[in-house]
Design an enzyme around this catalytic site. Structure first.
Site, short mmCIF file in Angstrom:
data_model
loop_
_atom_site.label_atom_id
_atom_site.label_comp_id
_atom_site.label_asym_id
_atom_site.label_seq_id
_atom_site.Cartn_x
_atom_site.Cartn_y
_atom_site.Cartn_z
N HIS A 137 33.07 32.77 64.20
CA HIS A 137 32.77 33.80 65.20
C HIS A 137 31.45 34.51 64.98
O HIS A 137 31.14 35.45 65.71
CB HIS A 137 33.87 34.87 65.22
CG HIS A 137 35.20 34.37 65.67
ND1 HIS A 137 35.59 34.40 66.99
CD2 HIS A 137 36.21 33.83 64.99
CE1 HIS A 137 36.81 33.90 67.09
NE2 HIS A 137 37.22 33.54 65.88
N LYS A 167 31.15 48.42 73.45
CA LYS A 167 31.34 47.41 72.41
C LYS A 167 31.09 48.08 71.06
O LYS A 167 30.61 49.22 71.01
CB LYS A 167 30.36 46.24 72.59
CG LYS A 167 28.90 46.68 72.78
CD LYS A 167 27.97 45.53 73.07
CE LYS A 167 27.99 45.04 74.51
NZ LYS A 167 28.55 43.74 74.71
N ARG A 168 31.41 47.38 69.96
CA ARG A 168 31.09 47.93 68.65
C ARG A 168 29.60 48.28 68.59
O ARG A 168 28.78 47.62 69.23
CB ARG A 168 31.43 46.91 67.55
CG ARG A 168 32.90 46.82 67.23
CD ARG A 168 33.45 48.14 66.74
NE ARG A 168 33.06 48.39 65.36
CZ ARG A 168 33.89 48.34 64.33
NH1 ARG A 168 35.17 48.08 64.51
NH2 ARG A 168 33.45 48.59 63.10
N LYS A 198 23.44 44.25 68.79
CA LYS A 198 23.91 44.43 70.17
C LYS A 198 22.95 45.31 70.97
O LYS A 198 23.04 45.43 72.17
CB LYS A 198 25.33 45.00 70.18
CG LYS A 198 26.37 44.04 69.59
CD LYS A 198 27.75 44.68 69.58
CE LYS A 198 28.79 43.85 68.83
NZ LYS A 198 29.32 42.73 69.64
N THR A 245 33.05 38.85 74.94
CA THR A 245 34.17 38.67 75.86
C THR A 245 34.24 39.86 76.82
O THR A 245 34.74 39.72 77.93
CB THR A 245 35.52 38.53 75.11
OG1 THR A 245 35.57 39.54 74.10
CG2 THR A 245 35.64 37.16 74.47
N LYS A 297 35.02 40.23 80.97
CA LYS A 297 35.92 41.19 81.62
C LYS A 297 35.19 41.96 82.71
O LYS A 297 35.71 42.18 83.81
CB LYS A 297 36.48 42.17 80.57
CG LYS A 297 37.38 41.49 79.55
CD LYS A 297 37.58 42.32 78.27
CE LYS A 297 38.12 41.40 77.17
NZ LYS A 297 38.08 42.03 75.83
C1 26V Z 1 33.66 40.04 60.08
C2 26V Z 1 33.83 40.77 58.98
C3 26V Z 1 32.85 40.61 57.94
C4 26V Z 1 33.43 41.00 56.66
C5 26V Z 1 34.03 42.36 56.75
C6 26V Z 1 35.17 42.40 57.68
C7 26V Z 1 34.91 41.62 58.88
C8 26V Z 1 35.80 41.74 59.92
C9 26V Z 1 35.61 41.01 61.05
C10 26V Z 1 34.55 40.18 61.10
C11 26V Z 1 34.41 39.38 62.31
C12 26V Z 1 33.11 39.54 62.93
C13 26V Z 1 33.02 38.45 63.83
C14 26V Z 1 33.36 38.83 65.25
O1 26V Z 1 34.13 39.70 65.60
N1 26V Z 1 32.74 38.08 66.06
C15 26V Z 1 32.88 38.24 67.47
O2 26V Z 1 33.84 37.30 67.91
C16 26V Z 1 34.04 37.38 69.30
C17 26V Z 1 35.16 36.44 69.63
O3 26V Z 1 34.80 35.13 69.36
C18 26V Z 1 32.75 37.03 70.01
O4 26V Z 1 32.97 37.17 71.39
C19 26V Z 1 31.63 37.96 69.57
O5 26V Z 1 30.41 37.56 70.14
C20 26V Z 1 31.52 37.93 68.08
O6 26V Z 1 30.59 38.90 67.61
#
Ligand code: 26V
Length: 830
Positions: A377, A568-569, A574, A676, A680
């Site tokens: 992701h 968004k975050r 972003k 995503t 929406k």
């Molecule tokens: C990453 C990390 C890094 C380590 C610390 C904890 C943590 C927790 C979550 C994440 C995930 C980050 C990746 C993420 O959310 N990616 C998003 O995924 C969406 C669904 O595929 C996508 O639409 C977004 O573009 C993407 O940023």
């Protein structure tokens, strides 16, 4: 009800006046449900209608509906499916479940009527449900959409995750500074869940490994953990569309093996007696609130292993009960790893097969690599997980051995194929040795999986050409694309019943089952009557949102202005900052030429920053400080208003999205894996202003380039520009407008009480600008003025908006799930 719950509750007024797709409701059904609700209120909650609070009505209604789901559940479970999908995710950002459940059971109007007969308003009851915020953002929300779609498509599936006591923190803004408070969704229990004490597993940590020789030349290793924690299953039913199929979301709660150390307690150490319990239970206590950097905390590794091990033990036990032989696991189970957070599944499944079930290495590896799939992701280096070898050896000594062995065999294989030079080996090795020894979890998941997927076409291409380039060369069929999707049941039908009613009228009720029929809206896109009803729909949602904004921020906004939304975050890539700087430039332009007929605009921001992400928090503060100055300036009144809505959440998104005219999707090209929220908003008819990043590209391809505002460098352009020295300096020098906006921010105009407050932001842009904001600024400005012009031609605007809705059908998560089912899981749909 606590003040906290109030703050995160969704606006009731937004939800009123819902038009349900239910054709008819029967008096009998209403009476039956009413009786059921009253019975739950009395016997499960211990209240009478006279003394029940909204929260009690919510719980009673949820329990009554849960009974209906259980009936459907029994049907789903009657036969053993040929193959099940196991979706492992550290996050499920579900939000509320009541409206989902009612809608999918076809009981919205029945429930509304039943409650009305009891003198209770359904909207108020819905607003009393706390969000299940067991996720940070995109990745967790995607998991929730996928669970709903799998249930709707009757794909037999179990989602596995952690039942966090505290989900994503509650955000408040104190004088524009983000403050975090714990979230307490379970404070009054969770009516949707079933506790399953019989599904409890032991998960080990630490300790040592012994060797024994089983027969001539065969050595077995055995792990003796120093500590074990119990994982107790809590099941939430996930009901699919029309209640035809129900799947389970199984969330693990961590419990100590012994609730108290009696010897210590009796010895007088009353606090110490509970220390072991506190340590065990800490595992499922809180969701880590960062999705921007992998910080490598030991507790995080314990969370990851805890839920992965419990899930694998559970599915292995189920497989053995149903099939009796683990060798057929890959035929009957597809395990999907949602990012690398469950990547420890690779050595854990190997360990279970080798140690608990006595298989040899080759067979175990064959089964593992035919059962697992891995979804990536993000390619941002700071978010790619790696764990220090020293930590892994201490917490998971047996797994570290297995990882070494996998790596050794993998590197041997390279040598055999003449790819053995040091640089090649270093790039494909599971161990990164560039800054201490660390295990690369992405590489581990890659090797352990049969298929690896990206989440948009561009992102998948970038996986092949960047982070996974060398691994990809070893097996060019392994990486596949699966563009993300969203569930239309939540994001169109439930969130925007008025638009849904319009669609049903225009193309027929079948559109609820077959989103492709939305395409038919194209035929009425230019019809003045349809346009005016579409515009009226938007107008009513904007009026409702305006109330929410005023209630929560004190800022008055005009529903007839263009609502420009970025939700968004908060993350530098972003580029909320780009939007804020454009706001400042627009403010300056209006002040310089107040007589011009500026297009009235309301800029709405929402999103949380990771608590440790200093720069992101400063960007929130800047947005709030700019809002304060702009909103108080009579020169721009009625033309420009800025609002930062605190505590962005799934339920708040449901209120904002149908009210948005313009959707900001402005990440630096190549950095947003998919997005995503972009889907929406476009589905609900907001026009997108965006870069050629993630799924924006595919959205443009579907809605047509004339119905979207694209600006800025593409991913290749970004790569090229980053290689040029001093690109930021050059861009600022070439743009008087940008320079003036930066100068104004730097001057302290927005922070008179602390003039240097935003100096770090401006300095970073002048000298660093990793996200190429300065480079894209002028084209962004141009695109924004094109938006202004388009807004002033309502016929063309509404036509484009309707065409967006009509052409977004492909972005349904049903389509994503069909693709996964066919190409990754090889499981039958339906
Ligand atoms: C990453 C990390 C890094 C380590 C610390 C904890 C943590 C927790 C979550 C994440 C995930 C980050 C990746 C993420 O959310 N990616 C998003 O995924 C969406 C669904 O595929 C996508 O639409 C977004 O573009 C993407 O940023």
């Amino acid at each position: 009800m606590t003040a906290q719950r109030d703050a995160s509750a969704a606006p009731a007024q937004v939800r009123q006046g819902r038009v349900s797709p239910e054709r008819t409701i029967s008096g009998n059904a209403v009476a039956e449900l009413r009786e059921a609700i009253v019975a739950k209120l009395a016997y499960a909650i211990g209240r009478t209608p006279a003394n029940a609070r909204e929260r009690d009505w919510f719980a009673a209604t949820a329990l009554a509906l849960r009974d209906r789901i259980v009936d459907a559940c029994m049907d789903s479970e009657r036969s053993i499916p040929n193959k099940r999908v196991y979706y492992l995710s550290l996050e499920f950002l579900i939000g509320r479940l009541l409206s989902d459940a009612m809608n999918n059971l076809g009981l919205v109007e029945t429930t509304r009527a039943a409650l009305r007969e009891l003198g209770v308003d359904l909207g108020d009851v819905e607003a009393a449900e706390p969000d299940a915020a067991l996720g940070n953002g995109g990745l967790g929300r995607l998991a929730a959409c996928f669970m709903e779609s799998m249930a709707s498509l009757s794909i037999p599936a179990i989602g596995y995750g952690i039942r966090y006591d505290h989900g994503l923190f509650r955000q408040s803004l104190e004088d524009g500074w983000q403050k975090e408070a714990p979230e307490t969704w379970l404070a009054e229990g969770n009516p949707w869940e079933f506790v399953r004490p019989e599904a409890t597993y032991s998960v080990g940590f630490g300790g040592h490994v012994t060797m024994s020789s089983v027969s001539e030349g065969v050595i077995r290793r055995h792990w003796h953990p120093a500590e074990t924690v119990r994982a107790v299953a809590h099941d939430v039913p996930v009901v699919g569309w029309r209640g035809r199929h129900v799947n389970t979301l199984r969330l693990w709660k961590a419990e100590a093996e012994a609730p108290v150390d009696l010897a210590r307690f009796n010895g007088g150490d009353h606090v110490g007696a509970l220390a072991g319990r506190a340590r065990a239970e800490a595992i499922s206590r809180v969701l880590y609130p960062s999705d921007s950097s992998a910080e490598g905390q030991e507790l995080r590794l314990r969370q990851e292993y805890f839920f992965t091990s419990a899930s694998l033990q559970d599915l292995v036990r189920r497989h053995m009960a149903e099939r009796g032989d683990l060798r057929s696991l890959a035929d009957h189970a597809a395990i999907q790893l949602n990012d690398t957070h469950p990547a420890i599944a690779v050595p854990e499944l190997m360990r279970l097969l080798l140690e608990d079930h006595g298989l040899n290495w080759e067979d175990a590896w064959h089964i593992t690599t035919n059962t697992l799939g891995y979804t990536n992701h993000t390619l941002l280096p700071e978010a790619l997980e790696t764990w220090p070898v020293e930590l892994m050896e201490r917490v998971l000594p047996r797994h570290m051995q297995i990882i070494y062995l996998i790596n050794w065999m993998h590197l041997e294989e390279q040598g055999k194929h003449g790819r053995g030079n040091a640089a090649q080996l270093a790039s494909v090795s599971l161990i990164d040795e560039s800054h201490g020894k660390r295990v690369r979890m992405g590489h581990l998941a890659f090797l352990g999986a049969r298929r690896v997927n990206g989440v948009s076409a561009l992102h998948t291409d970038l996986m092949r050409s960047t982070v996974f380039k060398d691994l990809h060369a070893l097996d060019t069929d392994k990486i596949v694309n699966k563009t993300n999707g969203i569930t239309f049941r939540r994001w169109l039908h439930n969130a925007n019943p008025e638009l849904t009613a319009l669609a049903i009228e225009a193309v027929g009720p079948e559109v609820l089952d077959t989103p492709e029929l939305l395409t038919g809206l194209a035929d009425v896109a230019s019809d003045p009557n349809f346009q005016s009803r579409y515009a009226a729909m938007r107008r009513s949602r904007k009026a409702a949102l305006a109330n929410v904004v005023t209630e929560r921020t004190g800022i008055a906004i005009d529903p007839s202005a263009l609502f420009d939304v970025q939700i968004k975050r908060i993350h530098e890539y972003k580029r909320q900052l780009l939007n804020v700087i454009e706001t400042v430039a627009l403010y300056q332009a209006i002040k310089a030429d107040p007589k011009r007929d500026w297009t009235p605009r309301v800029k709405i921001f929402g999103g949380k920053a990771a608590p440790s992400y200093v720069q992101a928090k400063l960007i929130i503060k800047l947005a709030c400080d700019v809002a304060k100055v702009v909103n108080a300036d009579p020169d721009v009144a009625g033309r420009l208003t800025v609002a930062f809505l605190p505590n962005y959440s799934v339920s708040l998104a449901e209120a904002i999205i149908p009210a948005a005219d313009l959707s900001e999707q402005i990440s630096t090209a190549g950095m947003e894996a998919s997005g995503t929220g972009n889907m929406k908003l476009a589905l609900n008819g907001a026009l997108t202003i965006g870069t050629l990043d993630g799924a924006n590209i595919e959205i443009r391809d579907h809605v047509g380039p004339e119905n979207i505002f694209i600006f800025g460098l593409d991913a290749a352009g970004v790569q090229a520009r980053m290689a040029e020295p001093n690109y930021a300096e050059a861009a600022i020098a070439a743009s008087p407008r940008l320079k003036a906006a930066l100068d104004l921010i730097e001057s302290g105009r927005f922070s008179p009480e602390e003039p240097g407050r935003f100096r770090p932001i401006v300095d970073d842009l002048r000298h660093n600008d990793r996200y190429l904001l300065t480079v894209d600024f002028d084209d962004y400005w141009r695109a924004q003025r094109a938006v202004d012009a388009a807004w002033n031609d309502p016929t063309a605007w509404w036509r484009a908006a309707i065409l967006n809705t009509a052409r977004m059908a492909w972005f349904s998560s049903d389509r994503s799930m069909r693709e996964y089912a066919e190409e990754i899981w090889r499981v039958r749909v339906g």
